[in-house]
Design a protein around this motif. Structure first.
Motif, PDB file in Angstrom:
ATOM      1  N   VAL A   1      32.009  40.529  51.089  1.00 44.21           N
ATOM      2  CA  VAL A   1      33.010  41.443  50.561  1.00 44.21           C
ATOM      3  C   VAL A   1      32.413  42.849  50.444  1.00 44.21           C
ATOM      4  N   MET A   2      33.213  43.848  50.749  1.00 45.09           N
ATOM      5  CA  MET A   2      32.763  45.231  50.569  1.00 45.09           C
ATOM      6  C   MET A   2      32.891  45.608  49.099  1.00 45.09           C
ATOM      7  N   ASP A   3      32.440  46.798  48.742  1.00 40.70           N
ATOM      8  CA  ASP A   3      32.698  47.237  47.375  1.00 40.70           C
ATOM      9  C   ASP A   3      33.169  48.679  47.366  1.00 40.70           C
ATOM     10  N   GLY A   4      33.537  49.141  46.198  1.00 39.39           N
ATOM     11  CA  GLY A   4      34.090  50.477  46.027  1.00 39.39           C
ATOM     12  C   GLY A   4      34.756  50.555  44.669  1.00 39.39           C
ATOM     13  N   GLY A   5      35.176  51.735  44.285  1.00 41.13           N
ATOM     14  CA  GLY A   5      35.761  51.945  42.959  1.00 41.13           C
ATOM     15  C   GLY A   5      37.023  51.117  42.737  1.00 41.13           C
ATOM     16  N   ALA A   6      37.168  50.589  41.531  1.00 39.72           N
ATOM     17  CA  ALA A   6      38.349  49.796  41.205  1.00 39.72           C
ATOM     18  C   ALA A   6      38.638  49.891  39.708  1.00 39.72           C
ATOM     19  N   ILE A   7      39.868  49.565  39.381  1.00 33.86           N
ATOM     20  CA  ILE A   7      40.291  49.488  37.982  1.00 33.86           C
ATOM     21  C   ILE A   7      40.929  48.124  37.785  1.00 33.86           C
ATOM     22  N   GLY A   8      40.649  47.520  36.635  1.00 34.43           N
ATOM     23  CA  GLY A   8      41.228  46.208  36.394  1.00 34.43           C
ATOM     24  C   GLY A   8      41.436  45.948  34.920  1.00 34.43           C
ATOM     25  N   GLU A   9      42.026  44.763  34.670  1.00 39.21           N
ATOM     26  CA  GLU A   9      42.315  44.376  33.292  1.00 39.21           C
ATOM     27  C   GLU A   9      41.654  43.018  33.031  1.00 39.21           C
ATOM     28  N   VAL A  10      41.017  42.922  31.901  1.00 46.52           N
ATOM     29  CA  VAL A  10      40.359  41.661  31.552  1.00 46.52           C
ATOM     30  C   VAL A  10      41.434  40.625  31.231  1.00 46.52           C
ATOM     31  N   ILE A  11      41.427  39.493  31.962  1.00 42.47           N
ATOM     32  CA  ILE A  11      42.457  38.467  31.700  1.00 42.47           C
ATOM     33  C   ILE A  11      41.856  37.191  31.108  1.00 42.47           C
ATOM     34  N   GLU A  12      40.547  37.139  31.070  1.00 44.68           N
ATOM     35  CA  GLU A  12      39.891  35.997  30.422  1.00 44.68           C
ATOM     36  C   GLU A  12      38.539  36.534  29.970  1.00 44.68           C
ATOM     37  N   SER A  13      38.119  36.196  28.745  1.00 46.50           N
ATOM     38  CA  SER A  13      36.903  36.826  28.249  1.00 46.50           C
ATOM     39  C   SER A  13      36.029  35.868  27.458  1.00 46.50           C
ATOM     40  N   ARG A  14      34.746  35.894  27.782  1.00 45.59           N
ATOM     41  CA  ARG A  14      33.745  35.263  26.910  1.00 45.59           C
ATOM     42  C   ARG A  14      32.715  36.315  26.512  1.00 45.59           C
ATOM     43  N   ASN A  15      33.222  37.580  26.366  1.00 44.81           N
ATOM     44  CA  ASN A  15      32.365  38.721  26.014  1.00 44.81           C
ATOM     45  C   ASN A  15      33.122  39.573  25.007  1.00 44.81           C
ATOM     46  N   ASN A  16      32.587  39.687  23.778  1.00 45.66           N
ATOM     47  CA  ASN A  16      33.294  40.384  22.697  1.00 45.66           C
ATOM     48  C   ASN A  16      33.519  41.871  22.971  1.00 45.66           C
ATOM     49  N   GLN A  17      32.662  42.423  23.798  1.00 47.95           N
ATOM     50  CA  GLN A  17      32.821  43.852  24.109  1.00 47.95           C
ATOM     51  C   GLN A  17      34.062  44.130  24.933  1.00 47.95           C
ATOM     52  N   PHE A  18      34.491  43.121  25.672  1.00 46.40           N
ATOM     53  CA  PHE A  18      35.634  43.320  26.579  1.00 46.40           C
ATOM     54  C   PHE A  18      36.663  42.214  26.368  1.00 46.40           C
ATOM     55  N   PRO A  19      37.440  42.326  25.268  1.00 48.73           N
ATOM     56  CA  PRO A  19      38.441  41.287  24.990  1.00 48.73           C
ATOM     57  C   PRO A  19      39.559  41.299  26.036  1.00 48.73           C
TER      58      PRO A  19
ATOM     59  N   LYS B   1      41.078  47.431  29.617  1.00 49.65           N
ATOM     60  CA  LYS B   1      41.153  48.047  30.944  1.00 49.65           C
ATOM     61  C   LYS B   1      39.802  48.672  31.266  1.00 49.65           C
ATOM     62  N   VAL B   2      39.335  48.379  32.461  1.00 50.02           N
ATOM     63  CA  VAL B   2      37.972  48.806  32.814  1.00 50.02           C
ATOM     64  C   VAL B   2      37.935  49.416  34.224  1.00 50.02           C
ATOM     65  N   THR B   3      36.928  50.280  34.455  1.00 52.29           N
ATOM     66  CA  THR B   3      36.607  50.716  35.819  1.00 52.29           C
ATOM     67  C   THR B   3      35.284  50.069  36.198  1.00 52.29           C
ATOM     68  N   HIS B   4      35.129  49.827  37.500  1.00 54.43           N
ATOM     69  CA  HIS B   4      33.888  49.234  38.007  1.00 54.43           C
ATOM     70  C   HIS B   4      33.823  49.484  39.501  1.00 54.43           C
ATOM     71  N   LEU B   5      32.790  48.972  40.149  1.00 49.31           N
ATOM     72  CA  LEU B   5      32.597  49.263  41.570  1.00 49.31           C
ATOM     73  C   LEU B   5      32.835  48.052  42.465  1.00 49.31           C
ATOM     74  N   SER B   6      33.506  47.037  41.924  1.00 55.32           N
ATOM     75  CA  SER B   6      33.775  45.842  42.728  1.00 55.32           C
ATOM     76  C   SER B   6      35.209  45.839  43.211  1.00 55.32           C
ATOM     77  N   GLY B   7      35.486  46.809  44.101  1.00 54.24           N
ATOM     78  CA  GLY B   7      36.799  46.877  44.718  1.00 54.24           C
ATOM     79  C   GLY B   7      36.877  45.974  45.931  1.00 54.24           C
ATOM     80  N   TRP B   8      37.893  46.167  46.738  1.00 49.68           N
ATOM     81  CA  TRP B   8      38.157  45.364  47.952  1.00 49.68           C
ATOM     82  C   TRP B   8      38.361  43.887  47.615  1.00 49.68           C
TER      83      TRP B   8
END
Lengths: 332, 332
Positions: free
Chosen positions: A69-87, A91-98
């Motif tokens: 898979v390629m990568d690039g800028g992306a925006i997403g929403e956390v739909i399942e979480s086992r990390n208190n920082q990101f319930p 909404k987050v930005t990250h570099l795992s697009g495509w």
């Protein structure tokens, strides 16, 4: 089990990429581990710099791997979480697009700030695109309000922001674009003169007419003929921040450069390449400035949106076919 | 009545200049007026930058006029004086070369400092040539002792000084020259590796072999293939002070530039043109530093001397035929 649709690079393009170079692959995601979150991507970015990454050579950024898979800028929403920082709901930005979904331990995530702006602006004027334009004009060089600024690919993602920042700084701005529709768009952004490089006979002459007093800054997105014309019309001590040279990205064999590089010497020009990564530490300053401009309506976020991961490759190819006005985005 | 032999430009060269473009003319000088001095020129300079001045176009310096004497750096001795500031016997530098005698009101004259150095050094390491090398390495860019420096036209007037200053600053220096004899000369100046660009098959490969760790600074005197090779081998954040691009000066039609300018962007390079005139105000600092280096034997003044005004054109043409090692001078 959750799945993700991903776009893989399956062969390295020569010349203009085609759909054959890419493949859409469905993968099944593993169960979340402690500390992990599952993100449903809502937006992804396609950018010209991704084309050179499809070539297998050493550069400032790793080449894309084949059959991955390629990568690039992306925006997403956390739909399942086992990390208190990101319930769930974050909404987050990250570099795992495509890809449509992404599992993260949080280390690559940045929470979107809680501001009344559309999410996708964080891939555009409020993201790397805006930072590139802002850094190129205010950190790579120092813009003076007396400068006449020439911007190539002026209707593109970075170019359209460059035009607006240069106008906000009080400069005279001359834009080059590839269609009359794009010319209208940049006129609406407030530039002083527009050149449709596809219809003018001689780019140097067109630039001289638009800037009889010469140009002081050339914001380089294109290379080739545009660089040549800019060198012809530059004033002494002119500055050329080099953001990209898209005209050459799809050339199978490298094309010769302009025949007037001697002007770099005789006009005492400074030509300075830059990559936005080097300005990430200035993100807070940038965000404050750009956020203010946006909320005051002083900067417009231009965008062209393709829908669905199945159109991601079309969106990417469209960058080289002049299909985008402003930032090219894929809504997932 | 005193006379002066002068070299006039009588036609504008296309391509490599020939003797037909020049004419030696004897003129009778007028009687001295109050405040004036008569100078017998003893040395004159020929320089690559004079070639572009033979073209009739706007630039940082006025084009030579047709059917008029050219000008350029010269040294002379006052042989008749009606100006107390410059008594008979004064040695001066000025810009009225290409002639054997010159009448001045003193405003264009600088007295040679009273130091135990041969006069002609004030057209070479202690003059504009040395200032160009020094400013290019220490004012246009900032040289670090960890830098690997590539110098083209390294056996030339400016190049040979650049090599020595870079070595004094602790850098690794790689020189490009056009003959084995010149290779020996720059080796004697202490450079770490020499490339004879006329005998290597591939300049990029030769440069990679000489600098397996890459180059950080390219001191640009040549353009064309040399710039292309340098861009290929530059490290990230490399700096390219552009002093000249002699390879193109005699081209009838402008030649295309390197095909790898994209490296300016991806390697985040800074390419900066400069003209020595802009550094004239730093002459005192330069003279102090260079004078010390010369008197301590740390810098050698390389020179190639042609004799007589009748050989001035030969000396000038020789610059483009690789005839000079170090500074090309005419002894009058």
């Amino acid at each position: 089990m959750a799945t993700s649709q991903q776009i893989h690079l399956v062969s390295r393009p020569t010349g203009m990429p085609t759909h054959n170079n890419f493949k859409q692959v469905e993968i099944t995601l593993p169960e979340l581990q402690d500390g992990e979150v599952l993100i449903k991507n809502t937006w992804m970015s396609v950018d010209p710099y991704m084309r050179p990454r499809m070539i297998d050579r050493e550069s400032y950024i790793e080449p894309f791997k084949l059959n991955d898979v390629m990568d690039g800028g992306a925006i997403g929403e956390v739909i399942e979480s086992r990390n208190n920082q990101f319930p769930v709901g974050s909404k987050v930005t990250h570099l795992s697009g495509w890809r449509t979904a992404h599992i993260s331990d949080g280390s690559d995530l940045t929470l979107l700030p809680d501001v009344p702006l559309p999410d996708q602006l964080f891939l555009n004027t409020m993201g790397m695109t805006g930072l590139t334009a802002w850094a190129g004009l205010t950190k790579v060089i120092t813009l003076k309000e007396t400068d006449t600024v020439f911007v190539s690919a002026a209707s593109g993602a970075v170019g359209s922001v460059v035009c607006q920042i240069a106008k906000l700084k009080g400069c005279k701005v001359i834009a080059s674009v590839g269609s009359d529709e794009k010319a209208r768009m940049v006129k609406d952004l407030g530039v002083d003169a527009v050149i449709n490089y596809k219809t003018v006979e001689n780019l140097t002459q067109a630039l001289q007419q638009a800037a009889p007093q010469g140009i002081d800054v050339y914001f380089e997105n294109v290379g080739g003929d545009h660089l040549e014309a800019a060198l012809n019309v530059m004033n002494d001590y002119g500055r050329i921040p080099v953001c990209g040279m898209i005209s050459g990205y799809n050339n199978d064999t490298a094309q010769p450069g302009p025949n007037n590089l001697f002007f770099i010497n005789s006009k005492k020009l400074t030509v300075q390449g830059f990559i936005v990564i080097d300005y990430f530490d200035q993100f807070p300053e940038f965000i404050e400035q750009m956020g203010a401009w946006l909320s005051e309506g002083k900067v417009k976020s231009e965008e062209t949106v393709y829908e669905g991961i199945e159109n991601a490759v079309n969106a990417f190819l469209g960058l080289f076919e002049g299909k985008n006005k402003g930032k090219m985005l894929v809504k997932l």
